[in-house]
Design a protein around this motif. Sequence first.
Motif, PDB file in Angstrom:
ATOM      1  N   UNK A  14       0.851  -1.178   0.000  1.00  0.00           N
ATOM      2  CA  UNK A  14       0.000   0.000   0.000  1.00  0.00           C
ATOM      3  C   UNK A  14       0.895   1.239   0.000  1.00  0.00           C
ATOM      4  N   UNK A  15       0.519   2.225  -0.788  1.00  0.00           N
ATOM      5  CA  UNK A  15       1.251   3.493  -0.839  1.00  0.00           C
ATOM      6  C   UNK A  15       0.288   4.577  -0.366  1.00  0.00           C
ATOM      7  N   UNK A  16       0.643   5.265   0.717  1.00  0.00           N
ATOM      8  CA  UNK A  16      -0.163   6.359   1.254  1.00  0.00           C
ATOM      9  C   UNK A  16       0.550   7.673   0.980  1.00  0.00           C
ATOM     10  N   UNK A  17      -0.176   8.604   0.393  1.00  0.00           N
ATOM     11  CA  UNK A  17       0.392   9.923   0.098  1.00  0.00           C
ATOM     12  C   UNK A  17      -0.445  10.975   0.788  1.00  0.00           C
ATOM     13  N   UNK A  18       0.222  11.894   1.448  1.00  0.00           N
ATOM     14  CA  UNK A  18      -0.427  13.039   2.070  1.00  0.00           C
ATOM     15  C   UNK A  18       0.279  14.297   1.581  1.00  0.00           C
ATOM     16  N   UNK A  19      -0.495  15.206   1.021  1.00  0.00           N
ATOM     17  CA  UNK A  19       0.056  16.458   0.498  1.00  0.00           C
ATOM     18  C   UNK A  19      -0.593  17.646   1.192  1.00  0.00           C
ATOM     19  N   UNK A  20       0.219  18.611   1.561  1.00  0.00           N
ATOM     20  CA  UNK A  20      -0.279  19.884   2.069  1.00  0.00           C
ATOM     21  C   UNK A  20       0.097  20.924   1.024  1.00  0.00           C
ATOM     22  N   UNK A  21      -0.909  21.572   0.484  1.00  0.00           N
ATOM     23  CA  UNK A  21      -0.702  22.539  -0.598  1.00  0.00           C
ATOM     24  C   UNK A  21      -1.081  23.932  -0.107  1.00  0.00           C
ATOM     25  N   UNK A  22      -0.145  24.849  -0.232  1.00  0.00           N
ATOM     26  CA  UNK A  22      -0.369  26.232   0.183  1.00  0.00           C
ATOM     27  C   UNK A  22      -0.079  27.128  -1.007  1.00  0.00           C
ATOM     28  N   UNK A  23      -1.056  27.929  -1.376  1.00  0.00           N
ATOM     29  CA  UNK A  23      -0.931  28.868  -2.491  1.00  0.00           C
ATOM     30  C   UNK A  23      -0.429  28.190  -3.766  1.00  0.00           C
ATOM     31  N   UNK A  24      -0.970  26.998  -4.038  1.00  0.00           N
ATOM     32  CA  UNK A  24      -0.654  26.306  -5.279  1.00  0.00           C
ATOM     33  C   UNK A  24       0.681  25.592  -5.313  1.00  0.00           C
ATOM     34  N   UNK A  25       1.338  25.475  -4.155  1.00  0.00           N
ATOM     35  CA  UNK A  25       2.651  24.834  -4.085  1.00  0.00           C
ATOM     36  C   UNK A  25       2.612  23.747  -3.002  1.00  0.00           C
ATOM     37  N   UNK A  26       3.243  22.620  -3.276  1.00  0.00           N
ATOM     38  CA  UNK A  26       3.305  21.545  -2.291  1.00  0.00           C
ATOM     39  C   UNK A  26       4.257  21.976  -1.176  1.00  0.00           C
ATOM     40  N   UNK A  27       3.696  22.164   0.001  1.00  0.00           N
ATOM     41  CA  UNK A  27       4.505  22.570   1.156  1.00  0.00           C
ATOM     42  C   UNK A  27       5.024  21.350   1.911  1.00  0.00           C
ATOM     43  N   UNK A  28       4.186  20.314   2.002  1.00  0.00           N
ATOM     44  CA  UNK A  28       4.588  19.076   2.674  1.00  0.00           C
ATOM     45  C   UNK A  28       4.139  17.893   1.839  1.00  0.00           C
ATOM     46  N   UNK A  29       4.997  16.904   1.744  1.00  0.00           N
ATOM     47  CA  UNK A  29       4.673  15.651   1.058  1.00  0.00           C
ATOM     48  C   UNK A  29       5.148  14.511   1.956  1.00  0.00           C
ATOM     49  N   UNK A  30       4.213  13.639   2.316  1.00  0.00           N
ATOM     50  CA  UNK A  30       4.555  12.492   3.144  1.00  0.00           C
ATOM     51  C   UNK A  30       4.112  11.236   2.409  1.00  0.00           C
ATOM     52  N   UNK A  31       5.028  10.311   2.240  1.00  0.00           N
ATOM     53  CA  UNK A  31       4.729   9.050   1.552  1.00  0.00           C
ATOM     54  C   UNK A  31       5.088   7.917   2.504  1.00  0.00           C
ATOM     55  N   UNK A  32       4.101   7.102   2.814  1.00  0.00           N
ATOM     56  CA  UNK A  32       4.311   5.966   3.713  1.00  0.00           C
ATOM     57  C   UNK A  32       3.627   4.744   3.111  1.00  0.00           C
ATOM     58  N   UNK A  33       3.778   3.618   3.770  1.00  0.00           N
ATOM     59  CA  UNK A  33       3.105   2.409   3.326  1.00  0.00           C
ATOM     60  C   UNK A  33       3.969   1.194   3.539  1.00  0.00           C
ATOM     61  N   UNK A  34       3.523   0.087   2.972  1.00  0.00           N
ATOM     62  CA  UNK A  34       4.274  -1.160   3.111  1.00  0.00           C
ATOM     63  C   UNK A  34       4.812  -1.576   1.750  1.00  0.00           C
ATOM     64  N   UNK A  35       5.816  -0.837   1.325  1.00  0.00           N
ATOM     65  CA  UNK A  35       6.499  -1.079   0.063  1.00  0.00           C
ATOM     66  C   UNK A  35       7.992  -1.015   0.327  1.00  0.00           C
ATOM     67  N   UNK A  36       8.777  -1.499  -0.613  1.00  0.00           N
ATOM     68  CA  UNK A  36      10.228  -1.476  -0.467  1.00  0.00           C
ATOM     69  C   UNK A  36      10.830  -0.587  -1.548  1.00  0.00           C
ATOM     70  N   UNK A  37      11.733   0.286  -1.113  1.00  0.00           N
ATOM     71  CA  UNK A  37      12.414   1.189  -2.027  1.00  0.00           C
ATOM     72  C   UNK A  37      13.891   1.214  -1.639  1.00  0.00           C
ATOM     73  N   UNK A  38      14.755   1.192  -2.638  1.00  0.00           N
ATOM     74  CA  UNK A  38      16.191   1.191  -2.393  1.00  0.00           C
ATOM     75  C   UNK A  38      16.863   2.194  -3.325  1.00  0.00           C
TER      76      UNK A  38
END
Length: 99
Positions: A14-38
């Motif tokens: 599962x890939x979970x994405x949370x974005x906080x957008x302020x004035x049309x720009x991504x201020x925070x991006x959080x990506x979590x889940x149960x995947x493997x990345x190297x």
Amino acid sequence: MRIGVYEHKARKGLIRVSLKIVEGVIEEATITGDFFIYPEDALFELESTLRGTKASWAEVSSKLDEFFSRGVELAGSTPEDFKTALKKALVEAGVHGEA
């Protein structure tokens, strides 16, 4: 301020994405889940890359293409899974048009 959250079921995880957008720009991006990345710090690099990006699908998609072209390895998910999750999070945040 707009918040967009989306959970995408990849082939093996599962890939979970949370974005906080302020004035049309991504201020925070959080990506979590149960995947493997190297390498392991690649996820932090991706989140950092997205911060400060214009909240449009064209901009985010371009950043993702560039990021995954650098040899990042995934197991159980694909770059397309990440694209889907981020695109849907943008839509959830109310980004229309190109999203």
